[in-house]
Design a protein around this motif. Structure first.
Motif, PDB file in Angstrom:
ATOM      1  N   PRO A  45       0.805  -1.224   0.000  1.00 30.46           N
ATOM      2  CA  PRO A  45       0.000   0.000   0.000  1.00 30.46           C
ATOM      3  C   PRO A  45       0.839   1.277   0.000  1.00 30.46           C
ATOM      4  CG  PRO A  45      -0.100  -1.064   2.143  1.00 30.46           C
ATOM      5  CD  PRO A  45       0.632  -2.004   1.234  1.00 30.46           C
ATOM      6  N   SER A  76      -8.549   6.608  -1.730  1.00 32.73           N
ATOM      7  CA  SER A  76      -7.858   7.126  -0.553  1.00 32.73           C
ATOM      8  C   SER A  76      -8.800   8.122   0.090  1.00 32.73           C
ATOM      9  CB  SER A  76      -6.537   7.785  -0.936  1.00 32.73           C
ATOM     10  OG  SER A  76      -6.776   8.881  -1.788  1.00 32.73           O
ATOM     11  N   THR A 107      -7.544  -0.441  -5.390  1.00 35.19           N
ATOM     12  CA  THR A 107      -6.797  -0.637  -4.156  1.00 35.19           C
ATOM     13  C   THR A 107      -6.884   0.641  -3.334  1.00 35.19           C
ATOM     14  OG1 THR A 107      -4.751  -1.509  -3.207  1.00 35.19           O
ATOM     15  CG2 THR A 107      -4.510   0.113  -4.980  1.00 35.19           C
ATOM     16  N   SER A 108      -6.476   0.528  -2.092  1.00 35.30           N
ATOM     17  CA  SER A 108      -6.531   1.681  -1.194  1.00 35.30           C
ATOM     18  C   SER A 108      -5.130   1.967  -0.677  1.00 35.30           C
ATOM     19  CB  SER A 108      -7.474   1.373  -0.036  1.00 35.30           C
ATOM     20  OG  SER A 108      -7.266   2.303   1.014  1.00 35.30           O
ATOM     21  N   THR A 109      -4.852   3.241  -0.433  1.00 33.94           N
ATOM     22  CA  THR A 109      -3.530   3.583   0.103  1.00 33.94           C
ATOM     23  C   THR A 109      -3.589   3.849   1.603  1.00 33.94           C
ATOM     24  OG1 THR A 109      -3.944   5.884  -0.496  1.00 33.94           O
ATOM     25  CG2 THR A 109      -2.655   4.575  -2.034  1.00 33.94           C
ATOM     26  N   ASP A 110      -4.801   3.919   2.159  1.00 35.96           N
ATOM     27  CA  ASP A 110      -4.866   4.198   3.599  1.00 35.96           C
ATOM     28  C   ASP A 110      -5.784   3.244   4.365  1.00 35.96           C
ATOM     29  OD1 ASP A 110      -7.253   5.425   2.642  1.00 35.96           O
ATOM     30  OD2 ASP A 110      -6.227   7.351   2.497  1.00 35.96           O
ATOM     31  N   PRO A 128      -6.444  -1.655   2.003  1.00 36.27           N
ATOM     32  CA  PRO A 128      -5.023  -1.400   1.756  1.00 36.27           C
ATOM     33  C   PRO A 128      -4.258  -2.726   1.806  1.00 36.27           C
ATOM     34  CG  PRO A 128      -5.687  -0.628   3.947  1.00 36.27           C
ATOM     35  CD  PRO A 128      -6.933  -1.014   3.217  1.00 36.27           C
TER      36      PRO A 128
END
Ligand SMILES: [Cu+2]
Length: 167
Positions: A45, A76, A107-110, A128
């Motif tokens: 992530p 995000s 996808t998620s970064t957080d 993430p």
């Protein structure tokens, strides 16, 4: 063996409920096509760019061929990154022709987000560390809202975009 009347009623209703739930599950899985969103594909992530699909230039809608498209999304707090247009403005609307097969990859970064194209089978949890993906055929024309349906923080209600399926 003697069974009390109430025990018979209780046993029967338990078995009926079990059969009913299995029928509902089967209806959802085999007739409506509901299935788990992906296969536990991992991603770092903190370095999502290592994955080609999530490089800035590959975000948003990509045409693979006449009726196949890919939509790459980075979620995000509190935004869906669908790339930028020629003027550098963030894209918040994607247009797909009716009948096209679309692979959504996100996808998620957080934190955990949701990705739901309201009114379609596209409904994923975006975590993430994982790539969530689902492939669908967009068979009904209309304007759909892509919306976060996992509460992710104070700006949760601002996470949305538009998906237009045109004839
Ligand atoms: Cu949210």
């Amino acid at each position: 063996m003697h069974m009390h009347k109430y025990e018979k009623i209780w046993l029967t209703s338990g078995i009926v409920a079990l059969i009913l739930f299995l029928l509902i599950l089967g209806f959802g899985a085999f007739y409506l096509g509901t299935h788990p969103q992906s296969h536990g594909v991992r991603i770092d992530p903190e370095n999502i760019e290592a994955e080609e699909a999530f490089r800035q230039e590959n975000l948003g809608l990509t045409k693979v061929d006449d009726d196949r498209y890919i939509v790459n999304v980075v979620a995000s707090s509190f935004n869906y990154d669908l790339g930028i247009d020629e003027d550098g403005t963030p894209i918040d609307q994607i247009r797909i022709p009716k009948g096209a097969t679309v692979l959504f990859q996100a996808t998620s970064t957080d934190v955990v987000h949701g990705l739901n194209v309201a009114g379609t089978n596209v409904n994923m949890m975006v975590e993430p560390g994982y790539i969530s993906s689902i492939e669908v055929e967009m068979n009904s024309a209309g304007e759909y809202t892509l919306v976060c349906n996992e509460y992710c923080g104070v700006g949760h209600h601002m996470m949305y975009a538009t998906v237009e399926v045109y004839e």
